[in-house]
Write an enzyme that holds these catalytic residues in place. Structure first.
Site, PDB file in Angstrom:
ATOM      1  N   HIS A  69      -6.087  -0.977 -15.395  1.00 17.96           N
ATOM      2  CA  HIS A  69      -6.045   0.426 -14.999  1.00 17.96           C
ATOM      3  C   HIS A  69      -4.758   0.663 -14.227  1.00 17.96           C
ATOM      4  CE1 HIS A  69      -7.735  -0.860 -11.011  1.00 17.96           C
ATOM      5  NE2 HIS A  69      -6.947   0.120 -10.577  1.00 17.96           N
ATOM      6  N   GLU A  71      -3.373   3.028 -11.059  1.00 14.88           N
ATOM      7  CA  GLU A  71      -3.836   3.863  -9.954  1.00 14.88           C
ATOM      8  C   GLU A  71      -2.642   4.355  -9.153  1.00 14.88           C
ATOM      9  OE1 GLU A  71      -5.044   1.048  -6.301  1.00 14.88           O
ATOM     10  OE2 GLU A  71      -6.225   0.628  -8.111  1.00 14.88           O
ATOM     11  N   LYS A  83      -7.191   5.246   3.010  1.00 11.81           N
ATOM     12  CA  LYS A  83      -6.308   5.185   1.846  1.00 11.81           C
ATOM     13  C   LYS A  83      -7.100   5.611   0.619  1.00 11.81           C
ATOM     14  CE  LYS A  83      -3.161   1.811  -0.250  1.00 11.81           C
ATOM     15  NZ  LYS A  83      -2.731   0.404  -0.116  1.00 11.81           N
TER      16      LYS A  83
END
Length: 163
Positions: A69, A71, A83
């Site tokens: 993935h 991000e 965060k």
């Protein structure tokens, strides 16, 4: 369909010490280093660890249905020790999720203890609603445990060297 999941992990480390790792790219580096059976590689595609940074996280072989993935860090609040990262490609998005946000907070509990709170907020298309069960905070619980254990070990080794 929208949803959210949270998990809290209490650790025997000061919040500021944990935040020094969680607020930087060191978290990604340690995740791959300490958990090679979960994360095989983390690459910084853009940025320096601040808001806007784009990471490509490649999963270890054997993670069903997901290879990687990307991000993007969308929020880093040093005062609140918070965060947030938003998946922008791959991972859960390949399973019909239209949005997948990770929120990591370091909460001070005492002088030498804190809580790592991991939250996942997601939205999944109706036709893929059954895939909502793939939303999980488990990786962040595992990462939190490994990172805190690493920091405690490092702290212990420093104490021994002082003796």
């Amino acid at each position: 369909m929208k949803g959210s999941l949270s998990h809290e992990l209490e650790v025997s480390l000061p919040a500021d010490q944990l935040w020094q790792v969680y607020s930087t790219l060191r978290l990604a580096q340690l995740s791959a280093e300490l958990l090679p059976t979960v994360i095989s590689k983390v690459e910084v595609e853009e940025g320096d660890g601040g808001v806007g940074t784009l990471l490509r996280v490649t999963y270890a072989l054997g993670i069903p249905g997901m290879k990687y993935h990307k991000e993007r860090f969308v929020k880093i609040d040093h005062e609140k020790r918070l965060k947030e990262a938003l998946f922008v490609e791959g991972g859960h998005l390949d399973l019909g999720f239209s949005s997948y946000l990770i929120r990591l907070e370091i909460l001070e509990k005492g002088h030498n203890s804190s809580v790592i709170k991991s939250t996942v907020e997601y939205e999944v298309d109706e036709e893929h609603a059954a895939n909502a069960s793939f939303a999980t905070t488990d990786p962040f619980m595992i990462i939190g445990g490994a990172v805190s254990e690493h920091l405690l070990q490092k702290k212990s080794n420093c104490s021994i060297m002082l003796l």
